[in-house]
Design a protein around this motif. Structure first.
Motif, PDB file in Angstrom:
ATOM      1  N   TYR A   1     -20.265   1.954  -9.875  1.00 39.19           N
ATOM      2  CA  TYR A   1     -21.713   1.696  -9.889  1.00 39.19           C
ATOM      3  C   TYR A   1     -22.479   2.955  -9.504  1.00 39.19           C
ATOM      4  CZ  TYR A   1     -26.154  -0.646  -8.756  1.00 39.19           C
ATOM      5  OH  TYR A   1     -27.473  -1.030  -8.708  1.00 39.19           O
ATOM      6  N   ARG A   2     -21.960   3.695  -8.524  1.00 38.32           N
ATOM      7  CA  ARG A   2     -22.609   4.947  -8.106  1.00 38.32           C
ATOM      8  C   ARG A   2     -22.250   6.106  -9.036  1.00 38.32           C
ATOM      9  NH1 ARG A   2     -20.244   6.561  -3.996  1.00 38.32           N
ATOM     10  NH2 ARG A   2     -18.730   4.883  -3.607  1.00 38.32           N
ATOM     11  N   ASP A   3     -21.004   6.153  -9.460  1.00 41.23           N
ATOM     12  CA  ASP A   3     -20.546   7.280 -10.282  1.00 41.23           C
ATOM     13  C   ASP A   3     -21.274   7.369 -11.617  1.00 41.23           C
ATOM     14  OD1 ASP A   3     -18.727   8.032  -8.350  1.00 41.23           O
ATOM     15  OD2 ASP A   3     -16.964   7.229  -9.392  1.00 41.23           O
ATOM     16  N   VAL A   4     -21.447   6.220 -12.285  1.00 41.07           N
ATOM     17  CA  VAL A   4     -21.973   6.272 -13.652  1.00 41.07           C
ATOM     18  C   VAL A   4     -23.478   6.504 -13.693  1.00 41.07           C
ATOM     19  CG1 VAL A   4     -20.128   4.745 -14.444  1.00 41.07           C
ATOM     20  CG2 VAL A   4     -22.369   3.756 -13.905  1.00 41.07           C
ATOM     21  N   ARG A   5     -24.147   6.427 -12.557  1.00 39.47           N
ATOM     22  CA  ARG A   5     -25.603   6.659 -12.559  1.00 39.47           C
ATOM     23  C   ARG A   5     -25.951   8.062 -13.043  1.00 39.47           C
ATOM     24  NH1 ARG A   5     -29.923   7.281 -13.476  1.00 39.47           N
ATOM     25  NH2 ARG A   5     -31.845   6.436 -12.592  1.00 39.47           N
ATOM     26  N   LEU A   6     -25.049   9.008 -12.809  1.00 44.10           N
ATOM     27  CA  LEU A   6     -25.304  10.387 -13.218  1.00 44.10           C
ATOM     28  C   LEU A   6     -25.304  10.552 -14.732  1.00 44.10           C
ATOM     29  CD1 LEU A   6     -25.735  13.317 -12.303  1.00 44.10           C
ATOM     30  CD2 LEU A   6     -23.250  13.564 -12.137  1.00 44.10           C
ATOM     31  N   PHE A   7     -24.614   9.679 -15.447  1.00 42.96           N
ATOM     32  CA  PHE A   7     -24.520   9.817 -16.898  1.00 42.96           C
ATOM     33  C   PHE A   7     -25.892   9.842 -17.560  1.00 42.96           C
ATOM     34  CE2 PHE A   7     -20.138   7.468 -16.987  1.00 42.96           C
ATOM     35  CZ  PHE A   7     -19.530   8.589 -16.440  1.00 42.96           C
ATOM     36  N   ARG A   8     -26.853   9.152 -16.957  1.00 47.31           N
ATOM     37  CA  ARG A   8     -28.195   9.068 -17.549  1.00 47.31           C
ATOM     38  C   ARG A   8     -29.048  10.291 -17.234  1.00 47.31           C
ATOM     39  NH1 ARG A   8     -29.687   3.638 -14.718  1.00 47.31           N
ATOM     40  NH2 ARG A   8     -31.776   4.008 -15.594  1.00 47.31           N
ATOM     41  N   LEU A   9     -28.481  11.226 -16.483  1.00 45.75           N
ATOM     42  CA  LEU A   9     -29.243  12.398 -16.055  1.00 45.75           C
ATOM     43  C   LEU A   9     -28.759  13.705 -16.679  1.00 45.75           C
ATOM     44  CD1 LEU A   9     -29.550  11.568 -12.238  1.00 45.75           C
ATOM     45  CD2 LEU A   9     -31.220  11.119 -14.050  1.00 45.75           C
ATOM     46  N   TYR A  10     -27.427  13.962 -16.611  1.00 46.24           N
ATOM     47  CA  TYR A  10     -26.993  15.272 -17.101  1.00 46.24           C
ATOM     48  C   TYR A  10     -26.773  15.269 -18.610  1.00 46.24           C
ATOM     49  CZ  TYR A  10     -22.048  13.735 -16.237  1.00 46.24           C
ATOM     50  OH  TYR A  10     -20.840  13.095 -16.209  1.00 46.24           O
ATOM     51  N   GLU A  11     -26.654  16.466 -19.159  1.00 48.46           N
ATOM     52  CA  GLU A  11     -26.650  16.698 -20.611  1.00 48.46           C
ATOM     53  C   GLU A  11     -27.958  16.197 -21.237  1.00 48.46           C
ATOM     54  OE1 GLU A  11     -24.353  18.383 -22.118  1.00 48.46           O
ATOM     55  OE2 GLU A  11     -22.599  18.284 -20.803  1.00 48.46           O
ATOM     56  N   GLY A  12     -29.031  16.215 -20.454  1.00 49.15           N
ATOM     57  CA  GLY A  12     -30.331  15.738 -20.925  1.00 49.15           C
ATOM     58  C   GLY A  12     -30.573  14.308 -20.497  1.00 49.15           C
ATOM     59  N   THR A  13     -31.651  14.079 -19.735  1.00 51.16           N
ATOM     60  CA  THR A  13     -31.961  12.738 -19.252  1.00 51.16           C
ATOM     61  C   THR A  13     -32.256  11.788 -20.412  1.00 51.16           C
ATOM     62  OG1 THR A  13     -34.346  13.163 -19.114  1.00 51.16           O
ATOM     63  CG2 THR A  13     -33.015  13.733 -17.168  1.00 51.16           C
ATOM     64  N   THR A  14     -32.241  10.514 -20.116  1.00 51.89           N
ATOM     65  CA  THR A  14     -32.594   9.520 -21.136  1.00 51.89           C
ATOM     66  C   THR A  14     -33.956   9.818 -21.736  1.00 51.89           C
ATOM     67  OG1 THR A  14     -31.238   7.761 -20.194  1.00 51.89           O
ATOM     68  CG2 THR A  14     -33.174   7.078 -21.471  1.00 51.89           C
ATOM     69  N   GLN A  15     -34.887  10.238 -20.883  1.00 46.42           N
ATOM     70  CA  GLN A  15     -36.241  10.501 -21.369  1.00 46.42           C
ATOM     71  C   GLN A  15     -36.279  11.710 -22.317  1.00 46.42           C
ATOM     72  OE1 GLN A  15     -35.502   9.544 -18.114  1.00 46.42           O
ATOM     73  NE2 GLN A  15     -36.185   7.520 -18.776  1.00 46.42           N
ATOM     74  N   ILE A  16     -35.461  12.723 -22.034  1.00 46.40           N
ATOM     75  CA  ILE A  16     -35.373  13.863 -22.940  1.00 46.40           C
ATOM     76  C   ILE A  16     -34.763  13.441 -24.272  1.00 46.40           C
ATOM     77  CG2 ILE A  16     -34.106  16.021 -23.346  1.00 46.40           C
ATOM     78  CD1 ILE A  16     -36.661  16.381 -21.732  1.00 46.40           C
ATOM     79  N   GLN A  17     -33.767  12.534 -24.233  1.00 46.68           N
ATOM     80  CA  GLN A  17     -33.198  12.038 -25.489  1.00 46.68           C
ATOM     81  C   GLN A  17     -34.265  11.307 -26.304  1.00 46.68           C
ATOM     82  OE1 GLN A  17     -30.316  13.368 -25.858  1.00 46.68           O
ATOM     83  NE2 GLN A  17     -30.130  13.830 -23.677  1.00 46.68           N
ATOM     84  N   GLN A  18     -35.115  10.549 -25.623  1.00 45.45           N
ATOM     85  CA  GLN A  18     -36.199   9.853 -26.326  1.00 45.45           C
ATOM     86  C   GLN A  18     -37.140  10.844 -27.008  1.00 45.45           C
ATOM     87  OE1 GLN A  18     -37.555   7.624 -22.873  1.00 45.45           O
ATOM     88  NE2 GLN A  18     -36.800   5.702 -23.745  1.00 45.45           N
ATOM     89  N   VAL A  19     -37.451  11.930 -26.309  1.00 45.79           N
ATOM     90  CA  VAL A  19     -38.324  12.958 -26.879  1.00 45.79           C
ATOM     91  C   VAL A  19     -37.676  13.599 -28.098  1.00 45.79           C
ATOM     92  CG1 VAL A  19     -39.344  15.235 -26.447  1.00 45.79           C
ATOM     93  CG2 VAL A  19     -39.535  13.451 -24.715  1.00 45.79           C
ATOM     94  N   ILE A  20     -36.386  13.941 -27.978  1.00 52.30           N
ATOM     95  CA  ILE A  20     -35.667  14.570 -29.097  1.00 52.30           C
ATOM     96  C   ILE A  20     -35.647  13.648 -30.312  1.00 52.30           C
ATOM     97  CG2 ILE A  20     -33.396  15.353 -29.895  1.00 52.30           C
ATOM     98  CD1 ILE A  20     -32.891  16.283 -26.974  1.00 52.30           C
ATOM     99  N   ILE A  21     -35.309  12.383 -30.067  1.00 54.08           N
ATOM    100  CA  ILE A  21     -35.218  11.420 -31.170  1.00 54.08           C
ATOM    101  C   ILE A  21     -36.564  11.267 -31.871  1.00 54.08           C
ATOM    102  CG2 ILE A  21     -34.814   8.991 -31.752  1.00 54.08           C
ATOM    103  CD1 ILE A  21     -32.843   9.002 -29.275  1.00 54.08           C
ATOM    104  N   SER A  22     -37.609  11.063 -31.087  1.00 61.05           N
ATOM    105  CA  SER A  22     -38.931  10.830 -31.687  1.00 61.05           C
ATOM    106  C   SER A  22     -39.454  12.073 -32.398  1.00 61.05           C
ATOM    107  CB  SER A  22     -39.927  10.365 -30.618  1.00 61.05           C
ATOM    108  OG  SER A  22     -40.072  11.335 -29.590  1.00 61.05           O
ATOM    109  N   ARG A  23     -39.241  13.246 -31.824  1.00 61.93           N
ATOM    110  CA  ARG A  23     -39.697  14.477 -32.474  1.00 61.93           C
ATOM    111  C   ARG A  23     -38.961  14.708 -33.782  1.00 61.93           C
ATOM    112  NH1 ARG A  23     -40.388  18.835 -27.441  1.00 61.93           N
ATOM    113  NH2 ARG A  23     -42.345  17.949 -26.639  1.00 61.93           N
ATOM    114  N   ASN A  24     -37.662  14.424 -33.788  1.00 64.64           N
ATOM    115  CA  ASN A  24     -36.902  14.561 -35.041  1.00 64.64           C
ATOM    116  C   ASN A  24     -37.400  13.572 -36.093  1.00 64.64           C
ATOM    117  OD1 ASN A  24     -35.360  16.571 -33.925  1.00 64.64           O
ATOM    118  ND2 ASN A  24     -33.533  15.314 -33.596  1.00 64.64           N
ATOM    119  N   MET A  25     -37.751  12.364 -35.654  1.00 60.41           N
ATOM    120  CA  MET A  25     -38.280  11.370 -36.591  1.00 60.41           C
ATOM    121  C   MET A  25     -39.586  11.847 -37.215  1.00 60.41           C
ATOM    122  SD  MET A  25     -37.599   7.901 -34.371  1.00 60.41           S
ATOM    123  CE  MET A  25     -38.570   6.873 -35.471  1.00 60.41           C
ATOM    124  N   ILE A  26     -40.472  12.371 -36.369  1.00 66.34           N
ATOM    125  CA  ILE A  26     -41.783  12.842 -36.848  1.00 66.34           C
ATOM    126  C   ILE A  26     -41.604  14.031 -37.782  1.00 66.34           C
ATOM    127  CG2 ILE A  26     -43.946  13.914 -36.093  1.00 66.34           C
ATOM    128  CD1 ILE A  26     -43.611  12.220 -33.478  1.00 66.34           C
TER     129      ILE A  26
END
Length: 382
Positions: free
Chosen positions: A354-379
């Motif tokens: 539960y504690r270990d996997v919390r980091l997955f959403r942060l490194y290699e680009g946060t979830t929010q950065i992935q959202q930005v990348i996805i939406s910018r590529n769509m546009i």
């Protein structure tokens, strides 16, 4: 792309047995000691795990992206610390050299990384520069035939163990954005490098991060990756794109382990004289977890195959990373809930995961950065 199914299956079976028989029984030891046992490191070297993604001509296994994510599914089933120790040699610490390095740089460093004789680290993040990597302040100023590097890098994975660092630094201070950034290979014993104390993290004991401080670190011009200034940010993005698929696969493996543990607990734990697995509200959590894991696994495999086919998978990699890591956190939360009070006790692996996997959403680009990348590529592609 699986190059040879029989050979790949043998490798996966070997890794699966290693995870089940050697790594899982040592998880608690690693969590308590905050160290990867040396005999485990030695076994990982012998199995070639430090060179999974490095081409065979440099002593590695040269796995494809599809083969790599299948391996990551297996490695994700145990403590992330084990994967982290070999991860930089297979990902962010070597890929920059592999894709943009000179022949001399590849021949010098890749065989040492593939064998595990040295550990690599990737120095991008800074105290004031994380998701906005283009705003980094570390400088590399030309001084005769050398460069002088100054700056501080933060949260650097495997920094306490590294033999080399891939360092992103600004070679042209007049250019404020990404085009002023260059990438350097800096050996860890170079004078002027200081490693900070190990970070005390929420989880992932045994996976060490620390600051790396560069104080007038003098490196030769041939330390510049590709011997070309101003393309370091592009190198970093190439590295991160591949890494996002890897982390997505690790998240899938971790979620599968959590779900297996939760299902076993639910079938053994009785309340009101009945295994709690018979209760529909528990079944709902189990079913949601199974469906989301299946979806994430399919996404990761599809994106990996597209990458092997030569397609640009910037959008797909970000989709997979975002969905798989968010999914993993939901599965971990349900796992604790299914375990009830036991899930809050460290006797059960789900508390640690539960504690270990919390980091997955942060490194290699946060979830929010992935959202930005996805939406910018769509546009951009509309």
């Amino acid at each position: 792309m699986i190059r040879d199914q029989e050979t790949m299956q043998l490798l996966l079976d070997s890794i699966r047995n290693f995870v089940q028989e050697e790594l899982i029984p040592r998880e608690e030891e690693v969590a308590e000691s905050d160290e990867i046992p040396e005999d485990i490191v030695s076994q990982m070297r012998d199995m070639g795990l430090f060179g999974l993604t490095i081409p065979e001509e440099y002593g590695g296994l040269g796995v494809t992206m599809e083969e790599e994510v299948n391996i990551a599914f297996e490695l994700g089933r145990t403590s992330p610390a084990f994967r982290s120790f070999i991860g930089t040699n297979n990902g962010i610490g070597s890929i920059g050299i592999l894709v943009d390095g000179t022949d001399e740089q590849k021949a010098n460093y890749l065989p040492q990384l593939a064998s595990g004789d040295i550990i690599s680290s990737f120095c991008l993040t800074e105290p004031d520069s994380g998701s906005d990597a283009a705003s980094l302040r570390t400088t590399a100023v030309k001084d005769g035939d050398d460069y002088l590097i100054n700056g501080t890098k933060r949260y650097i994975t495997n920094a306490p163990h590294a033999g080399i660092f891939t360092v992103m630094a600004r070679t042209n201070v007049e250019i404020k954005g990404a085009k002023g950034i260059s990438a350097f290979i800096v050996e860890a014993d170079t004078p002027g490098i200081t490693i900070g104390k190990r970070d005390k993290k929420m989880g992932q004991k045994g996976a060490h991060t620390a600051d790396v401080i560069f104080d007038n670190v003098r490196v030769p011009t041939n330390a510049l990756i590709g011997k070309q200034e101003g393309v370091g940010f592009k190198t970093a993005m190439k590295v991160l794109d591949k890494g996002r698929l890897h982390i997505a696969a690790i998240a899938v493996g971790a979620a599968e382990r959590i779900l297996e543990d939760s299902l076993r607990f639910a079938m053994e734990r009785k309340q009101f004289g009945t295994p709690i697995a018979e209760f529909q509200l528990i079944q709902g959590m189990l079913a949601d977890s199974k469906a989301e894991i299946y979806a994430a696994r399919c996404m990761v495999l599809d994106a990996a195959r597209q990458r092997d086919d030569g397609h640009n998978v910037s959008t797909e990699a970000s989709c997979a990373k975002m969905f798989a890591t968010e999914m993993c956190s939901r599965v971990a939360d349900r796992g604790v809930q299914i375990h009830g009070g036991a899930g809050y006790i460290s006797d059960y692996a789900v508390e640690r995961f539960y504690r270990d996997v919390r980091l997955f959403r942060l490194y290699e680009g946060t979830t929010q950065i992935q959202q930005v990348i996805i939406s910018r590529n769509m546009i951009r592609n509309a």
